[in-house]
Design an enzyme around this catalytic site. Structure first.
Site, short mmCIF file in Angstrom:
data_model
loop_
_atom_site.label_atom_id
_atom_site.label_comp_id
_atom_site.label_asym_id
_atom_site.label_seq_id
_atom_site.Cartn_x
_atom_site.Cartn_y
_atom_site.Cartn_z
N ARG A 71 0.81 -1.22 0.00
CA ARG A 71 0.00 0.00 0.00
C ARG A 71 0.86 1.28 0.00
O ARG A 71 0.36 2.37 -0.22
CB ARG A 71 -0.95 -0.01 1.21
CG ARG A 71 -2.09 -1.00 1.03
CD ARG A 71 -2.83 -1.28 2.31
NE ARG A 71 -2.14 -2.26 3.15
CZ ARG A 71 -2.63 -2.76 4.29
NH1 ARG A 71 -3.81 -2.36 4.73
NH2 ARG A 71 -1.94 -3.64 4.99
N ASP A 90 4.75 -2.01 12.15
CA ASP A 90 4.38 -0.73 11.53
C ASP A 90 3.58 0.17 12.46
O ASP A 90 2.76 0.96 12.02
CB ASP A 90 3.63 -0.98 10.22
CG ASP A 90 2.30 -1.69 10.42
OD1 ASP A 90 2.02 -2.12 11.56
OD2 ASP A 90 1.55 -1.83 9.44
N ASN A 102 0.09 2.05 7.00
CA ASN A 102 -0.02 1.24 5.77
C ASN A 102 0.20 2.06 4.51
O ASN A 102 0.43 1.50 3.45
CB ASN A 102 -1.41 0.60 5.68
CG ASN A 102 -1.63 -0.40 6.80
OD1 ASN A 102 -0.70 -1.08 7.22
ND2 ASN A 102 -2.84 -0.47 7.29
N ASN A 128 40.95 38.66 10.39
CA ASN A 128 39.88 39.24 9.58
C ASN A 128 39.99 38.72 8.16
O ASN A 128 41.02 38.85 7.52
CB ASN A 128 39.99 40.77 9.57
CG ASN A 128 38.80 41.37 8.87
OD1 ASN A 128 37.74 41.55 9.45
ND2 ASN A 128 38.96 41.65 7.57
N ASN A 173 41.71 25.68 -2.53
CA ASN A 173 42.23 24.51 -1.82
C ASN A 173 42.41 23.31 -2.72
O ASN A 173 42.98 22.32 -2.31
CB ASN A 173 41.28 24.13 -0.66
CG ASN A 173 39.88 23.81 -1.16
OD1 ASN A 173 39.42 24.41 -2.12
ND2 ASN A 173 39.22 22.88 -0.49
#
Ligand code: UD1
Ligand code: CA
Length: 471
Positions: A17, A105, A228, A378, A387
């Site tokens: 379902r 469930d 479900n 800063n 990088n």
């Protein structure tokens, strides 16, 4: 109680379902897989447990084993022939006087429900006891409990033909069964029903027909919601989320728009903190005391120190921020970033796998990757740490009290030693010694009195062939 009971969690179903093709047992509810709600609740009660697996069994086994360090056993139901058949597949695990069966469930069952069921079952010396709930409109999902003068049975929704308004007690899907009765009766289950399955629920009718005691206990519907469909998954998660929000509210957390935030079950939030609308707090996120997490921010596995402000639309993954930090708006911190006390990361700044020291500021439009940045540094607007050289990632070290001018590109590997300056617009490729000024940009040339001449040239150029320089 735990010495007298072995638990079986039914988790082998195909979840047709759901229509996703995946097992519903691994769908997450507030960040935790559905099946783990049952296994953890039983582990909390120290009840030995077996999980019945079938559809996508390897995936379910892995998640359960990882969480419970192999203390939970499994039974295989190769073909899904119904809940009765699933229990039959666990026969060699029936080693206690009572067998507790839980549908996998229904994640919100509390330990109190199990304790109450056990107490009633023992008190009444029942052959089978089960949990029921009252629903005004039971719909097409739940088995109805049909109680007549001297008999009781469960009729599945698909097989039910009676007046729905008269039968509002539903079977929740939690059963405590006397082992002897289970051994005697399980082979009597038949498949003469709408689904042509072996229904575990038929055991109730069998017990009743044989004049054995059947006991029930009521529980609030929210604790026993079954899932479900995807709609029921959503509805159940809403209930769980509301439960978590209420818990944190009771512990001093203000949710500005509680109806519009998401919280995982593993998240922790300190007292005095404010959580704005649209915020997602996921995984092992820990928010300290008196923090302000502003609207539309997403924190996943993030630790935020006390008195910090995370401004709106910020995303932080797998990072640690110490006290009194300010980040955002529109910032992105990720992959093991650490931000020390009193640092400020401003708008449109991305920080990856970097250490940012005490009182350091990167307030506007920057990328800081694989960097170790000291105290009181800063970082000027527009700074990019290069990088990645196309093959590997390289490191950048910026020591204490460095001032990086605006619009710098810092090409890693690179060390900028303490108290240095870099000039705005520089491309820094070489290490900078302590106390230095690094300038790495083209020199400026001023041609005095040239502006009127330039204008004339531009006018003339508009009458000339294209592509000829005017300077
Ligand atoms: C079941 C009950 C119903 C009850 C409802 C409560 C039966 C026949 N019906 O219906 O009375 O009101 O739960 O939520 O039991 N499973 C297996 N193997 C199978 C079939 C199912 O392990 O062969 C597992 C499923 O994965 C699921 C659980 O058993 O976790 C319940 O199965 P499900 O098909 O959802 O039963 P319901 O129709 O909800
Ligand atoms: Ca169900």
């Amino acid at each position: 109680m735990n010495k007298n009971m072995h638990a079986i969690i039914l988790a082998a179903g195909k979840a047709t379902r759901f229509k996703t093709g995946r097992t519903k047992l691994l769908e997450k509810i507030c960040g935790q897989e559905m099946v783990l709600y049952s296994t953890k609740m039983l582990a909390y009660l120290q009840i030995e447990s077996t999980v019945v697996v079938g559809h996508q069994k390897e995936k379910i086994k892995k998640i359960v084993s990882d969480h419970h360090k192999d203390t939970i056993s499994f039974a295989h139901q190769e073909e899904q022939k119904g809940t009765g058949h699933a229990v039959l597949c666990t026969r060699d695990k029936w080693n206690k006087d009572n067998i507790l069966v839980l549908n996998g469930d229904m994640p919100l069952v509390s330990p109190q429900v199990i304790k109450k069921l056990y107490k009633t079952h023992q008190g009444k010396k029942a052959a089978i006891s089960f949990v029921v709930s009252h629903l005004e409109h039971p719909g097409h999902a739940y088995g109805r409990v049909i109680q007549e003068k001297n008999s009781v049975k469960i009729v599945e929704a698909k097989d039910f033909t009676g007046d729905p308004t008269k039968h509002c007690w539903i079977n929740a899907g939690i059963y405590l069964i006397n082992k002897k009765f289970l051994q005697e009766s399980i082979d009597q289950l038949k498949t003469d029903n709408a689904n042509q399955e072996f229904y575990l629920t038929d055991l109730v009718g069998i017990a009743s027909d044989n004049k054995k005691t059947v006991a029930t206990i009521p529980a609030p519907f929210d604790l026993v919601r079954g899932i479900n469909t995807l709609e029921e998954l959503w509805a159940t998660e809403e209930v769980q989320r509301a439960h978590l929000i209420r818990y944190w509210m009771q512990n001093g957390v203000r949710f500005v728009k509680a109806q519009n935030i998401h919280l995982d079950i593993t998240v922790k939030i300190g007292a005095g903190s404010i959580i704005g609308g649209g915020v997602y707090l996921l995984g092992n996120t820990i928010v300290g005391n008196n923090c302000n997490i502003q609207e539309y921010t997403r924190l996943e596995n993030a630790t935020i120190g006390d008195n910090s402000t995370i401004k709106s639309h910020t995303v932080i993954n797998d990072s640690i921020l110490y006290e009194n930090v300010s980040v955002g708006p529109f910032a992105h911190l990720r992959n093991g970033t650490v931000v020390e006390q009193n640092a400020k990361i401003g708008n449109f700044v991305e920080v990856k796998k970097s250490f940012i020291g005490n009182k350091t500021k990167a307030k506007h439009l920057a990328y800081l990757g694989d960097a170790t940045i000291g105290k009181q540094v800063n970082i000027g607007a527009g700074t990019i740490i290069c990088n990645h050289n196309g093959i590997s990632k390289e490191k950048t070290i910026i020591e204490d009290n460095v001032y990086i001018g605006s619009n710098n590109t810092l090409v890693a590997p690179l060390t900028i030693e303490k108290n240095s300056f870099t000039a705005a617009g520089s491309t820094i490729t070489k290490n900078v010694p302590a106390n230095s000024l690094a300038i790495a940009r083209a020199y400026q040339v001023n041609k005095e009195g040239y502006a009127p001449l330039l204008k004339k040239k531009i006018k003339k150029k508009s009458n000339q062939p294209k592509n000829e320089s005017i300077i």
